[in-house]
Structure formats: structure tokens, C-alpha cells
Motif scaffolding. Structure first.
Motif, PDB file in Angstrom:
ATOM      1  N   LEU A  39      44.897  38.018  47.687  1.00  0.00           N
ATOM      2  CA  LEU A  39      43.962  38.492  46.676  1.00  0.00           C
ATOM      3  C   LEU A  39      43.158  37.341  46.080  1.00  0.00           C
ATOM      4  CD1 LEU A  39      45.817  41.221  44.588  1.00  0.00           C
ATOM      5  CD2 LEU A  39      43.751  41.488  45.956  1.00  0.00           C
ATOM      6  N   LEU A  74      49.939  44.916  43.601  1.00  0.00           N
ATOM      7  CA  LEU A  74      48.656  45.316  44.175  1.00  0.00           C
ATOM      8  C   LEU A  74      48.438  44.710  45.547  1.00  0.00           C
ATOM      9  CD1 LEU A  74      46.288  45.004  41.109  1.00  0.00           C
ATOM     10  CD2 LEU A  74      47.380  47.022  42.022  1.00  0.00           C
ATOM     11  N   ARG A 106      43.844  47.270  43.813  1.00  0.00           N
ATOM     12  CA  ARG A 106      43.346  45.903  43.871  1.00  0.00           C
ATOM     13  C   ARG A 106      41.823  45.843  44.011  1.00  0.00           C
ATOM     14  NH1 ARG A 106      45.047  43.651  49.873  1.00  0.00           N
ATOM     15  NH2 ARG A 106      43.804  45.138  51.089  1.00  0.00           N
ATOM     16  N   ALA A 119      42.351  47.946  37.046  1.00  0.00           N
ATOM     17  CA  ALA A 119      43.307  47.536  38.072  1.00  0.00           C
ATOM     18  C   ALA A 119      44.740  47.737  37.595  1.00  0.00           C
ATOM     19  CB  ALA A 119      43.076  46.077  38.447  1.00  0.00           C
TER      20      ALA A 119
END
Length: 519
Positions: free
Chosen positions: A200, A194, A155, A149
Motif C-alpha cells: 500500500l 486493508l 484500501r 477507508a
């Protein structure tokens, strides 16, 4: 340039590391059941059952599918042992890939990964039925996803790592030891923008729970009461007890079960077994074996400093992992002194662990092995003349632990290869018809379970594991399946003497002889 994160070309070091390690693991592979948890796991996989808490449900499911495919070719026990070899070699291959990207050095990545895989505790988890090999594969995979990543700014790797962490939780808690190091790398990933961190986090949480849902297998399977059904997780409350390991009454970090310096010294003792165990297989320090240990501590220090110079970010991640896998594990598990450690320092009546616990520190030993490989390659290049073939001689460093550990970790030769199965089969064959055998420990009970479930031998005999009698679910199993205890025995724990007396009365009432395993 320090910190350069350009991709490296080719996967030759990774493939070579997997090939070498798979070869040595296969050549030393146990052909059948071994001592300690192997018999329990094999019987659980065969019956699609539930072994000791926390139940390792994902391991049982993977093992079952694996044996359905390879069992007819290699035999049941050997095929599960081979699963450990394949997954441990693959874990080291992923580790080689990480080192290759971090150092951009093929020789260092090969030498580091193979040395890590040749550490005695790592090797011994790779040639028998145990959960640690596949748990380490998931553990390294989580770290690998976090690193990808950062490198690619994608992501999706973070989300995949979160899902793998959930699977790891349903597999074995060892798989989660890389989370602090992975979290450090993820912070760098967030800095690459990301995506929205809150979004996230939510997505990662959902995927973690999705992976962890594999644990629900236990509540479904327990309804059918398989041959191995430890904890009987047939209700939500019982499932929680299994997952939280309440049967073992997990200890708090404080008070310490042994002085902290003793617990650290115990890990140092285990470290002394990693490089040259065949030179002195017994626990106490040996002049020759410990000399090799001291030498490779220095080589590892060279590799640690060389790694830091090449890529400080990945070095910090590795150092976090090393500290988590040593100090973190010591603090969290709060073990008593090992059975071979602390004498002459602790009081004569001080409690000790039932067995050595070196396998809990495998990740730390792997980190040390990586740095040994990097250190050997670095130092030899510094000493060898420019342009000489000797500059790449560092890749030969794994030969040392492979050669000096081989005899001690080899499970393919007799009497080690068949001692557990042979002893269990002899015990069961000698038992009278429909008798009740009292086993006083894991090494008496688990191989016998293997013979009964996998070999279908002497199923008329009931093996009672005496140390498990304090567990209410186990007393209920003995009452429900065999009528060996009463409802009153199940409701409350009355102590070993009274419970065994009741068991013998109920067995006699059913015309069953009670015998004890004598070793």
C-alpha cells in the motif's frame, strides 16, 4: 454507544450547509480584482501563467478551465471569485459529512460546518480570488478519504487520498496540513487489514507522484514566457527553485524570527477576529468583540469535550489537525510578528511581517468552528425541556458569526468592490506613453497587472515591481522583454540604488519616462 461507527442515513445537513454558505459567500462576493495576491492570480489564470513560488500550477489550470466555462456568463474576475465560493462551501460540506458520521447528529454537523465556514478568515478566502479555498477542499477531502477507508475497510480510499495529496502538493502546501490527522486514521485502517502495508505504501507513493506531476506544467508553460512567468521555471534547476520557494529564502525553525510566545500571541490575536470582526475591524482587542471571542471559546470547549465523548478516535484526529494547524504552522513558518502585534513588547526596530498572516491558520479556525457548533447543540439540548422544539435551537448558532462578521468581510459594496481596479487603472491612465512605472509593493503592482492582462489596458506601460528586483530571474525578464537592465545587472545583485539607477539609464536611452506610484 461510544465509538459506534454505523453509517448515517441521508445527506441533508451537508447539502444545507453547502447551500447556506454558498449563499452568503455569493452575496458578499467581490465583483472584480481585490488587493494583495488576487490581481496576480487573475492575471496568471488569464495568461495561463505562473504566479509567485511555489507557482500553484494546479490552481492556475483549474481556474483557466473554470473561466472558459463560466467566464462568458459571470465575467472573468467574478467567475474566479465564484470558484473560491463554490470550493470553500464544498469543503465545509465535506466537513459536515465527516461530523455527521462521527457524531451521528444532523444538528451538530450542520451547525459545526456552517460556523466553521463563517469564521472571518475562512469567509474572506471564499469571496475573492485566492488559492486557499480550493486548497482547503483538497485538504478536507484527504481526511475524508482516510475516514472512509477506516469505516469501509477499503484500501481504494487510501489510494485515492494519496493521489489527492499529490494534487494538493501541486496546488498549495496548505492542502497537506491534514496529513498527520489522516495518517492517524490510516493506522486504524491498516489494523482492519486493508492489505499489505508495504504494498500500500508503494502504491500510495506512486499515486502521490502522479498527482504531483501537475507541477510539470510550469516547465512546459515557461518555455512560452507568458505575461506572468514568475521564477521562469524553464529549466529543471529553475523549476526546483520555484517549487522550493528559494526566492523567498525560507527560514529555518531556529533561530526564531520572533519569540515563540509572541508568535502564539499573534495567532490568539487572529482568533479574536474570527467571530465578531464587524464590531471592531481594527486589530487591537475590543471589549465587545473580545467578549464574544471569550464566550465562543467556552462554547468550543463544550463541543470539544462532547465530541470526545461521542467518538474518541475522530476527536483525536481533529485534535491532531488542530495542533498541526496552530503549533505546527507556527514552528514551520517561523513568522515575524504581524504588522499589528508586539508593539510595546518587542524592541522598536523589531521586524514585522508585511501583512497579516491569519489565512495560514484557517484550518485551526475551522476546527474551532466545528466544536462551537457541536458545543452549542449539546448545551442547548441539556438546558431545553425534553420534547421541546428548543432542543434543536443549537442549529441557529451560525447566525451569530454570520451577522457579526458580514459587514467586515463583505467585498460586494463600494468602495471595497472596485478600489483595487480603480486605483490601478488611474495609475496606468496617468502614466505617459511607453513609460516605466515603479511599483513599491504588491498592492500597486498586482492590480495593475490585472488591468493590463485581463482588461487589456495600457500594455505600452511596463510595471516594475521594485521589491522583486533582487531575484535574478526578474532582472533577466526586465532585460529580455524590455531592455531595461544590462547583462551585468542580471549577473549579480548590486543593491536597489545601483540597480534602479541602471534601470533609469536604460529607460532614458530608449526614450522611456520612469515614474513612481504615489499613494
Amino acid at each position: 454507544m461510544t465509538g459506534d461507527r454505523r453509517p448515517v442515513a441521508g445527506n441533508a445537513p451537508e447539502i444545507a450547509a453547502v447551500a447556506v454558505l454558498l449563499a452568503i459567500y455569493s452575496l458578499t462576493l467581490a465583483p472584480s480584482v481585490t488587493l494583495w495576491d488576487s490581481g496576480e492570480f487573475l492575471a496568471a489564470i488569464h495568461s495561463l501563467g505562473i504566479p509567485h513560488p511555489p507557482g500553484t500550477p494546479l490552481y492556475i489550470l483549474i481556474g483557466k478551465v473554470w473561466t472558459l466555462i463560466l467566464g462568458p456568463v459571470f465575467g472573468f474576475a467574478r467567475s474566479v471569485n465564484l470558484l473560491s465560493a463554490v470550493t470553500m462551501a464544498s469543503a465545509c460540506g465535506l466537513l459536515a459529512n465527516l461530523i455527521h458520521r462521527w457524531t451521528r447528529d444532523s444538528a451538530s454537523s450542520f451547525a459545526g460546518a456552517v460556523t466553521a465556514g463563517a469564521m472571518s478568515s475562512v469567509w474572506m478566502s471564499a469571496n475573492e480570488t485566492e488559492v486557499y479555498a480550493i486548497a482547503l477542499l483538497v485538504s478536507i477531502f484527504i481526511l475524508w478519504c482516510a475516514d472512509r477507508a477506516v469505516e469501509g475497510g477499503d484500501r481504494r480510499w487510501l489510494l485515492l487520498g494519496a493521489y489527492a495529496a499529490g494534487l494538493g502538493w501541486a496546488l498549495h502546501l496548505t492542502a497537506l496540513l491534514t496529513l498527520p490527522a489522516a495518517a492517524y486514521l490510516m493506522v486504524a485502517a491498516f489494523r482492519k487489514q486493508l492489505g499489505s502495508p508495504p504494498r500500500l505504501v508503494v502504491l500510495s507513493g506512486i499515486l502521490f507522484l502522479l498527482g504531483a506531476s501537475a507541477a510539470l506544467f510550469m516547465i512546459v508553460r515557461s518555455q512560452h514566457d507568458p505575461f506572468i512567468n514568475e521564477g521562469n521555471a524553464s529549466t529543471w534547476s529553475a523549476l526546483s527553485d520555484v517549487l522550493m520557494r528559494r526566492e523567498y529564502r525560507p527560514v529555518a525553525p531556529w533561530p526564531r524570527q520572533a519569540p515563540f510566545f509572541i508568535q502564539i500571541g499573534n495567532v490568539v490575536e487572529y482568533a479574536d477576529w474570527q467571530i465578531a470582526l464587524s464590531l471592531a475591524p481594527d486589530a487591537p482587542p475590543s471589549p465587545l468583540r473580545t467578549l464574544f471571542t471569550a464566550f465562543f471559546v467556552m462554547v468550543g470547549w463544550v463541543g470539544c469535550t462532547a465530541h470526545r465523548a461521542k467518538d474518541p478516535r475522530s476527536w483525536r484526529a481533529m485534535m491532531i489537525l488542530f495542533l498541526t494547524a496552530t503549533i505546527g504552522v507556527i514552528v514551520y513558518l517561523n513568522h515575524k510578528a504581524g504588522p499589528s502585534f508586539g508593539y510595546g513588547i518587542l524592541p522598536p526596530n523589531a521586524p514585522h511581517e508585511a501583512r497579516e498572516r491569519d489565512y495560514f491558520y484557517i484550518l485551526a479556525f475551522m476546527c474551532w468552528g466545528v466544536w462551537i457548533g457541536i458545543g452549542a447543540v449539546t448545551r442547548i439540548r441539556q438546558l431545553a425541556p425534553s420534547g421541546s422544539w428548543l432542543r434543536n435551537a443549537g442549529i441557529l448558532i451560525p447566525i451569530v458569526p454570520i451577522a457579526l462578521n458580514w459587514w467586515a468581510v463583505d467585498r460586494s459594496h463600494e468602495p471595497v468592490a472596485s478600489e483595487a481596479r480603480r486605483a490601478a487603472a488611474n495609475t496606468l491612465l496617468a502614466a505617459p506613453q511607453r513609460s516605466v512605472v515603479l511599483a513599491r509593493g504588491d498592492n500597486e503592482a498586482f492590480p495593475a497587472w490585472y488591468v493590463q492582462e485581463v482588461d487589456d489596458g495600457r500594455r505600452d506601460v511596463t510595471v516594475v515591481v521594485v521589491p522583486m528586483l533582487p531575484a535574478a530571474w526578474y532582472r533577466e525578464e526586465l532585460r529580455r522583454r524590455y531592455g531595461l537592465l544590462t547583462e551585468a545587472d542580471v549577473r549579480g545583485w548590486k543593491g536597489f540604488d545601483q540597480t534602479l539607477a541602471s534601470l533609469k539609464r536604460e529607460a532614458a536611452a530608449r526614450g522611456r519616462t520612469v515614474v513612481e506610484v504615489r499613494r
